[in-house]
Structure formats: C-alpha cells, structure tokens
Design an enzyme around this catalytic site. Structure first.
Site, PDB file in Angstrom:
ATOM      1  N   GLN A  29       0.842  -1.197   0.000  1.00  9.16           N
ATOM      2  CA  GLN A  29       0.000   0.000   0.000  1.00  9.16           C
ATOM      3  C   GLN A  29       0.873   1.240   0.000  1.00  9.16           C
ATOM      4  OE1 GLN A  29      -3.045  -0.127   2.943  1.00  9.16           O
ATOM      5  NE2 GLN A  29      -3.931   1.840   2.419  1.00  9.16           N
ATOM      6  N   ASP A 144      12.941   6.287 -14.960  1.00  4.55           N
ATOM      7  CA  ASP A 144      12.894   6.084 -13.506  1.00  4.55           C
ATOM      8  C   ASP A 144      13.502   4.726 -13.133  1.00  4.55           C
ATOM      9  OD1 ASP A 144      12.424   6.928 -10.944  1.00  4.55           O
ATOM     10  OD2 ASP A 144      10.319   6.319 -10.904  1.00  4.55           O
TER      11      ASP A 144
END
Length: 459
Positions: A29, A144
C-alpha cells in the site's frame, strides 16, 4: 520537447473487476493506491491487481498516470517487463491486473545483501540491460530506473527480474531531446538536469544502481538535495581509489566508469553494455580460455523478508541491542569495582577511627592513673580497667603473631589483611614507649595484684 503518451488508453473495461477476479489479501500500500492478490474466476490463475484512486482536481492525477503506464504495458512484450492482463475502471478507482511477484523489491534485496559479488551484480545487470535494449529499440525511455522499480519473481538471488512503474516513461523522436525534469534524485543524469536528454539517462541510472550493488552506497551523496545535485553536476569519481577500496577487476571498473560517463555521447548504450566483457564473462559463467574474476569478500547474504517500499532494519536493531547489552555489562562491572573500592575505603576509615578512639581512651586512662600535682595519684581510680587489659592483650597477641609469620605467608595473604596488620603494627610501635604495651597477660595480672596490695596497705 515534451514527452508524449503512446496513444489512447487500451482495453479499458468499464465493468466491475470483481466480475472476472476474486480480490484477496493486501500485498502493498502507498499514498496513491494499493496492490492486492487476485484470482481469475475461471482459470484460477493467481495475479496481482493495482488499485489507484481517482482524485479529480488534484495537482497530480495518479489515475491518469496509471492509465498512461498501462498504455505502454499493453504494447510491450518482454520477459523482464511487467505484463498487463486487464484494465478496469469504475467511478472511484482504476484497476490494473498484472503479474504477481513473490520476491519483493530489488532495493530491499540490495539492503539485505549489503554487497554483491561481481558475478551476482553482472547477472542482475544483464536482465536490466536486456529490457532497456528492448525499450530503446522502440524509442521508449523509462526515466525512472532504480532499485524500487524492479521486482524479483521469487526470493532468490537467481530469481528473474521484472521491471515495473512506467508512469513517467516517454516516447522519444530520434535526434530530438526531451526537456522535462523528472525521475529519482540520486539516479538523475547530468544532462537531465540541463533539460536536454534522451534514452542515455537510463544507462546512467543503471551505473548508479550497479555502483550501489558493488559498493553498498550511492556514488553521489550529500546532506540535502542541493548538495546531491551539486555532486551529480560536478563531482568526478576517482576510479583509481575505488579500485584500491575494493578488489574489483579492471573490467568491472571500466564497465562502471563507462556507464557513469558524463558525456552522454560517450556513454555505453544498452547494446554496447551487453557486449562489455564484464557482462559477457560474468553473467554467462565465463569465457573459454579466461579465468574467473576474484569476488570481493563480503558477509553472507541474509534471508529475504517480504517487506516492500522500505529498507529492512532488523539487523541494525539486533546489532544495536547487542551493543547496548555489552555496554550494560561493562558498566555493571565498572560499578561493581567502584562499589568494592568504596567499601574498602570505608572499612579502612572505620579502622582508623576505631584506632584513634582507642588511642584517646588509653591516653585518658593513663592520665587518670598518673600522680597528681602533689606527687600522689588520685584515689579510687584503678590503674587498668578490665576492658583495656583485654584489648591490649589481644593487640599484643596480634603483634606477636604477625611478627612471627614469614615473609612468604605475608605475601600470599589478602591485601586488606596485610593493610590491617600493618596499621596495627604502626599503632603499637607508636605506643612502644609505654610499659603497658611491652608486657604480656601474666605480667599484667602481677602488676594488678601488686597495685591492689599497695593500695590496701596505704589505706
């Protein structure tokens, strides 16, 4: 030139994701969504579903970024790149069904390993370079590349890698530079800071990641963001010192320095990096006719844990607890020694006070027993009291016993005993002029009898 998405969102299904999948336990999460386990209702295959919340009006619309990422993934097919199996959307969330990886993030693994051998690093690097070669051949720059954006399929150093997070990936046009500043701070290439860059920035980031695996730290560090950016822009790595710091081969140092080349035109491409001897020799198990690299000595790898998005700190906590326990033991020993010394000092002071008191008591009795100014002693005062006779006789015996003992016995006696005996001797010697301390018990009794007879005769 601004980065452009690859097209419209592909394959979005407006129906509920639960029509096709059973959602299960939470896997991870973050601030903008979560990842859950899911099982296909028909095939019973196990997948993961990434759930991103829609936030209309927010500065960064993460749901749109996720849709853009799925746009890329829908057109990609490579074993090292995450696969998209379905995209769903409702009025509140966007759902992307992807492969499930059990091994956790590469960055977590790096933290647990602390330092990789050349062979281990080369095997991981080859997978990353193979994926980048595939992307760059399609004019896609990831932008990234970092440890957090690679997952291991299983909890093993030999596990296949999976590249994830195409949220800021972009299509590039050959000969045209990108201008947007984006990415992760410690992995930024110098030309990206100048807002004039291409696919080469991905290779610079690979160099940073490889440096982290081999040396256990980032090549460009600082106290804050400004200091790190300054290092990236101007710090020249002295590779001769790095070669002395770790016993890596010249091929390894050459590979790292070629990836961290400041001039993007001289930097290795993904295809060139795959052909470098460091990758060809180590990642494939060696070349015929050549010896093996000598891997640097390092600690044995610790078992992987299932935590994600954060460094594991269990080893630091355990080491800190062990250090604290050792410090507590040393402090306890030091305190005990101090207490023993203090007790010994108190004992010596008490002995001195007792001796001083006895000295005054004996002196007082002698004064009381001495003749008056008229030449006669005071009547009614005995020459000696029974208590003083007993103490004197004991001291006299102690003195005789001590003087009769050999030097060998004195050397093996305890320190406090020797100190008390020595102090007693000094006390008795100071009083050696008094006849009281030079006679034994029988003579004392004779003196008492004689003194009492004389007193009775005078009366």
């Amino acid at each position: 030139m601004k980065a452009s998405p690859m097209g419209n969102v592909c394959g979005v299904r407006r129906r509920d994701v639960r029509d096709d999948y059973n959602l299960g336990r939470l896997l991870g999460q973050g601030a903008f969504g979560q990842v859950r386990e899911c099982i296909h209702r028909t095939t019973r295959e196990l997948f993961a579903v990434k759930i991103v919340e829609k936030k209309p009006g927010a500065k960064w619309n993460h749901a749109q970024l996720f849709k853009k990422e799925c746009d890329f993934l829908a057109e990609l097919d490579h074993p090292t790149i995450i696969r998209l199996h379905g995209l769903y959307e409702d009025h509140q969330f966007v759902y992307g069904v992807i492969d499930k990886c059990e091994g956790g993030e590469l960055l977590t693994f790096i933290k647990e390993m602390k330092q990789f051998t050349e062979r281990e690093a080369a095997k991981i690097c080859r997978q990353i370079l193979d994926a980048l070669k595939y992307l760059h051949s399609r004019n896609i720059v990831h932008r990234d590349i970092k440890g957090e954006n690679f997952l291991l399929q299983k909890k093993s150093i030999d596990s296949p890698l999976i590249m994830i997070d195409f949220g800021i990936a972009a299509k590039v046009t050959p000969g045209v530079h990108l201008e947007e500043t984006c990415g992760s701070l410690k992995y930024l290439a110098p030309e990206l800071l100048k807002k004039r860059y291409g696919v080469e920035v991905d290779l610079w980031a690979v160099g940073v990641l490889m440096y982290l695996m081999l040396y256990g730290r980032y090549p460009f560090i600082g106290e804050d963001q400004a200091a790190i950016l300054k290092e990236i822009e101007g710090h020249q790595i002295d590779w001769s010192l790095h070669n002395m710091e770790k016993p890596y081969s010249e091929k390894t140092i050459d590979f790292l320095s070629s990836l961290l080349e400041r001039n993007p035109e001289k930097r290795l491409t993904a295809d060139e990096a795959l052909k470098h001897p460091f990758i060809r020799k180590l990642a494939s198990g060696g070349i015929e006719g050549e010896g093996q690299f000598d891997p640097p000595t390092r600690e044995a790898p610790q078992p992987m844990r299932s935590s994600t998005k954060a460094f594991s700190v269990a080893e630091d906590v355990l080491q800190s607890a062990a250090d604290q326990a050792a410090a507590a033991t040393r402090e306890k020993s030091r305190t005990k020694s101090m207490a023993e010394r203090e007790a010994q000092d108190v004992e010596e002071k008490l002995e001195k006070l007792q001796m001083k008191h006895e000295k005054k008591e004996v002196a007082g009795r002698r004064s009381s027993a001495s003749p008056t100014s008229s030449g006669r002693r005071q009547s009614g005062l005995p020459l000696f009291s029974p208590g003083s006779v007993r103490r004197i006789s004991i001291k006299d015996r102690l003195f005789r016993a001590d003087t009769s003992a050999g030097a060998e016995n004195r050397r093996h006696s305890s320190t406090p005993s020797r100190r008390r005996s020595s102090m007693m001797q000094r006390f008795i010697r100071r009083k050696s002029t008094s006849t009281v301390h030079t006679i034994d018990d029988k003579r004392l009794k004779g003196v008492l009898v004689s003194a009492n007879g004389e007193e009775n005769g005078r009366r």
